[in-house]
Design an enzyme around this catalytic site. Sequence first.
Site, PDB file in Angstrom:
ATOM      1  N   GLY A 161       2.903  -8.501  -9.900  1.00  0.00           N
ATOM      2  CA  GLY A 161       3.192  -8.351  -8.488  1.00  0.00           C
ATOM      3  C   GLY A 161       2.388  -7.365  -7.695  1.00  0.00           C
ATOM      4  N   ASN A 162       3.003  -7.184  -6.451  1.00  0.00           N
ATOM      5  CA  ASN A 162       2.126  -6.165  -5.664  1.00  0.00           C
ATOM      6  C   ASN A 162       3.408  -5.277  -4.724  1.00  0.00           C
ATOM      7  OD1 ASN A 162       2.650  -7.482  -3.050  1.00  0.00           O
ATOM      8  ND2 ASN A 162       1.700  -9.123  -4.027  1.00  0.00           N
ATOM      9  N   ARG A 163       2.990  -4.340  -4.098  1.00  0.00           N
ATOM     10  CA  ARG A 163       3.736  -3.315  -3.473  1.00  0.00           C
ATOM     11  C   ARG A 163       4.278  -3.843  -2.143  1.00  0.00           C
ATOM     12  NH1 ARG A 163       3.698   1.629  -5.725  1.00  0.00           N
ATOM     13  NH2 ARG A 163       1.823   2.087  -7.209  1.00  0.00           N
ATOM     14  N   SER A 164       4.133  -5.161  -1.738  1.00  0.00           N
ATOM     15  CA  SER A 164       4.276  -5.388  -0.191  1.00  0.00           C
ATOM     16  C   SER A 164       5.904  -5.410  -0.108  1.00  0.00           C
ATOM     17  CB  SER A 164       3.722  -6.733   0.039  1.00  0.00           C
ATOM     18  OG  SER A 164       4.286  -7.154   1.508  1.00  0.00           O
TER      19      SER A 164
END
Length: 235
Positions: A33-36
């Site tokens: 995933g990512n930090r958005s």
Amino acid sequence: SVSGGVDDDLTGLRVAVSTGGTREPLDPVRFLGNRSSGRQGAEIAAAAARRGARVTLVAASVDDGVLDEVSRHPRVSVVRAETAAELGDAMTDAAGDADVVMMVAAVADYRPAEVSDRKLRKEDGPLASITLVPNDDILAGLAAARRDGQTVVGFAAETVDGPAEMLERARRKRERKGVDLLVVNEVGWSTGFGAGENAVAVIGADGEVVVEASGSKAVVADAVWDAIASARGIR
Ligand code: CTP
Ligand code: CA
């Protein structure tokens, strides 16, 4: 007309916006995933609805709290997605009758080639590497399928050494994606993603900066809509 989105200049406009960050499963309990946080896209959807548009907001792994207010707006419908493939399907659906299509979501560029249907265990042996395969570029696909009168907008969060590099990267990315407008902001370990404030530039069709804005994500959202409205000849 005054800028700042105080009026109902977007009345009748149909809008599709994606936000958040996709999750690509590795096994039933793990993902890439990512930090958005999805906050900027939620504010963009809320601003459009407040200015009169009807909005479909496709949200990928966004906390309920971030969507709480926008999801109550009578002109907003929220659709949930998890993976890039799901988000792509939902946006393609929503783009069908949209006047403005905007990809704010951070989409995983790759996904694991194989998804284990049971939890990966250490006793199976050390996991030396994960093979990845590229995801489709949703935005480029939406831009290529653009109908007459449809405005397609991308977002880019870049880690850069300074404003000149940021604009140069943004110009190239806008052309590569074939979009009408590209919104760019700088991100770092502590800026951009998750933060309450944001600073963006909007790049237009000639590579010029059509709008620059900084402040709360709500202020930035209205500035983005000002740029879109002016590109569509609304203001
Ligand atoms: N995007 C998309 N589908 C993807 C990747 C990105 O629709 N598979 C969209 C994002 O939602 C965003 C825009 O493309 O609106 C720019 O994303 P970005 O990650 O900056 O672009 P990439 O082409 O993936 O370039 P990079 O190598 O810098 O990650
Ligand atoms: Ca990317």
